[in-house]
Design an enzyme around this catalytic site. Structure first.
Site, short mmCIF file in Angstrom:
data_model
loop_
_atom_site.label_atom_id
_atom_site.label_comp_id
_atom_site.label_asym_id
_atom_site.label_seq_id
_atom_site.Cartn_x
_atom_site.Cartn_y
_atom_site.Cartn_z
N LYS A 1 -66.75 -54.88 78.21
CA LYS A 1 -65.99 -56.31 78.74
C LYS A 1 -64.92 -56.79 79.00
O LYS A 1 -64.29 -57.81 79.99
CB LYS A 1 -66.28 -56.50 77.38
N ARG B 1 -76.64 -51.95 66.96
CA ARG B 1 -75.83 -50.65 66.51
C ARG B 1 -75.30 -51.15 64.78
O ARG B 1 -75.26 -49.67 64.27
CB ARG B 1 -74.21 -50.65 67.65
N ASP C 1 -74.16 -55.50 75.83
CA ASP C 1 -73.48 -55.76 74.94
C ASP C 1 -73.02 -56.25 74.24
O ASP C 1 -73.92 -55.60 72.60
CB ASP C 1 -71.65 -55.32 75.65
N HIS D 1 -55.94 -53.83 75.50
CA HIS D 1 -56.93 -54.01 74.38
C HIS D 1 -57.07 -53.01 73.17
O HIS D 1 -56.34 -52.01 73.71
CB HIS D 1 -58.49 -53.74 75.18
N SER E 1 -69.05 -50.05 75.54
CA SER E 1 -68.76 -51.94 75.22
C SER E 1 -67.87 -52.16 74.95
O SER E 1 -67.57 -53.33 75.70
CB SER E 1 -69.07 -51.60 73.27
N1 URA Z 1 -65.59 -52.69 69.44
C1 URA Z 1 -65.92 -52.85 70.99
O1 URA Z 1 -65.73 -53.67 71.27
N2 URA Z 1 -67.52 -51.86 70.43
C2 URA Z 1 -67.49 -51.14 69.95
O2 URA Z 1 -68.31 -49.97 70.50
C3 URA Z 1 -66.90 -51.05 68.44
C4 URA Z 1 -65.48 -51.51 69.05
#
Ligand code: URA
Length: 436
Positions: free
Chosen positions: A187, A168, A161, A82, A183
């Site tokens: 995922k 947010r 999320d 990621h 977050s």
């Molecule tokens: N990428 C994400 O998936 N979540 C965040 O909060 C910030 C960047």
């Protein structure tokens, strides 16, 4: 549970229990927490943070708000990568097939671009026919048969999320290391992976502007991974200037193909090999040097490129479009060069301004609803440290008439040319986690 009591506890610097966090996130998922209370709690977290136990419970609550993909029927190690997001970052498109060609499976749920940063999903969608919305059953089948699969986030993955991120985004509460870490990890852990490699970007084109901030984020991410039994390693990599030379969706796919052909810009190739080496160390227990040797052999033999072709075919695209430098990918009608205003060396190249210039051309979106133009973008001819003579090309803009003038102005501002080149800056600043 009364949400107002949780808000007051956090506001006053107290701790939330795992039970309270779990209940709260279940309520968020079904829409039972009004936005004003959700926002107040998020803001309290921005100021007060979350300790390790709260962070684990928060991540777990978001993970359990949706489906955790069961990949137990897929043989072999499953490792993903990621990136926290940057400009010109097309690593996933060459890395996933290359690592899969070395026998580690890569189940990748990737993101779309937002603001000045690009997203892997938008890039892949520039390949005509390429499907990114794939049901979990087919995701599993392609992973098993081909070895790598790249899809967009589905409604089933971490829906809490999704809701909280949208809140947010409009309440000034994105910039919180625990909220970002939870977050991202909710995922990634929902993908059913065994281990994870993180590319945490640092610099003016990244979320994290300083190495200290990036290190804190990396440590939070790794801590969650460890507490949840998923070995996690992070590389901090430079995002002062764009990665590689191409910025823009189809242009970036073509550049990723170049890397798999054994060519491509040195920085993109190097970061792909280093991240790939981390994935093979985690997935197959190889040493760093053996991993590098294996990855380089798969580049030289064309096995990585063959794997990308197989992924494209499995996901509905035509791999022939990747041939001859991506000649079958969408092409922009106008190509205009930006000439250097003076002779000297490129002292700096501001990644954020390059990303914003690409957005003005239509390569990115301001809001999630905006449509992307896959053909447009920028190809850099000079990067930081390069010498240039007055009048020589710094970059070429690939665009349509609309937006080109403004994009050229921004691009011009992105380059600083001085007499002396800058001190060299490493591509990989630091490695965090793992055993070496
Ligand atoms: N990428 C994400 O998936 N979540 C965040 O909060 C910030 C960047």
């Amino acid at each position: 549970m009364r949400v107002v009591d949780l808000i007051k506890t956090k506001r006053d610097g107290g701790r939330l229990s795992a039970g309270e966090i779990g209940e709260l996130l279940r309520a968020v998922t079904v829409g039972a927490v009004p936005d004003y209370q959700g926002s107040a709690l998020l803001m309290a977290i921005v100021f007060r943070g979350l300790d390790d136990d709260e962070l684990t419970a928060w991540t777990e609550g978001m993970l359990r708000s949706g489906e955790v993909v069961d990949l137990s029927s897929v043989r072999g190690s499953k490792v993903d990568k990621h990136s926290t997001g940057g400009v010109g970052d097309k690593v996933s498109i060459c890395l996933a097939p290359l690592v899969a060609a070395c026998g580690v499976r890569v189940p990748m749920v990737a993101g779309r671009g937002l603001s000045h940063t690009g997203g892997t999903i938008d890039k892949l969608e520039s390949i005509p026919g390429f499907e990114v919305n794939i049901p979990i059953q087919r995701f599993r089948e392609i992973l098993s048969r081909v070895g790598a699969v790249l899809i967009a986030q589905t409604d089933e993955i971490a829906p809490a999320d999704r809701k909280l991120y949208a809140l947010r985004d409009v309440t000034g509460t994105v910039e919180s290391i625990p909220l970002i870490a939870a977050s991202i990890m909710s995922k990634k852990l929902a993908e059913g992976i065994d281990a994870l490699v993180l590319d945490v970007k640092v610099g003016q084109g990244a979320f994290m502007k300083t190495a200290a901030q990036a290190r804190r984020l990396a440590q939070a991410l790794i801590g969650i991974g460890q507490r949840m039994g998923k070995p996690t390693v992070a590389l901090l990599s430079d995002m002062e200037q764009p990665l590689g030379l191409a910025v823009g969706n189809a242009l970036e796919v073509a550049e990723a193909v170049e890397v798999l052909e054994g060519k491509g810009p040195a920085d993109l190739r190097e970061l792909t090999l280093e991240l790939g080496s981390e994935m093979l160390q985690l997935g197959r227990g190889l040493t760093h040097d053996d991993s590098r040797r294996e990855l380089e052999a798969r580049l030289a033999s064309g096995a990585g490129l063959e794997k990308l072709r197989a992924i494209v075919e499995a996901q509905g695209g035509d791999p022939k479009v990747l041939e001859n430098g991506g000649a079958g990918l969408p092409q922009a009608p106008e190509k205009i060069s930006l000439a250097a205003p003076r002779s000297g060396s490129v002292r700096s190249l501001n990644a954020e301004l390059v990303g914003r210039a690409a957005m003005l051309l239509g390569a990115g979106r301001e809001t999630l609803e905006d449509r992307i133009d896959p053909a447009v973008g920028i190809v850099l001819q000079r990067k930081t440290g390069d010498a240039v003579q007055a009048g020589e090309a710094l970059a070429t803009v690939h665009g349509r008439v609309k937006g080109i003038g403004e994009a050229m102005l921004l691009l011009e501002r992105a380059y600083r040319i001085e007499d002396e080149p800058p001190p060299s800056r490493p591509l990989i600043l630091e490695r965090i986690g793992g055993s070496q």
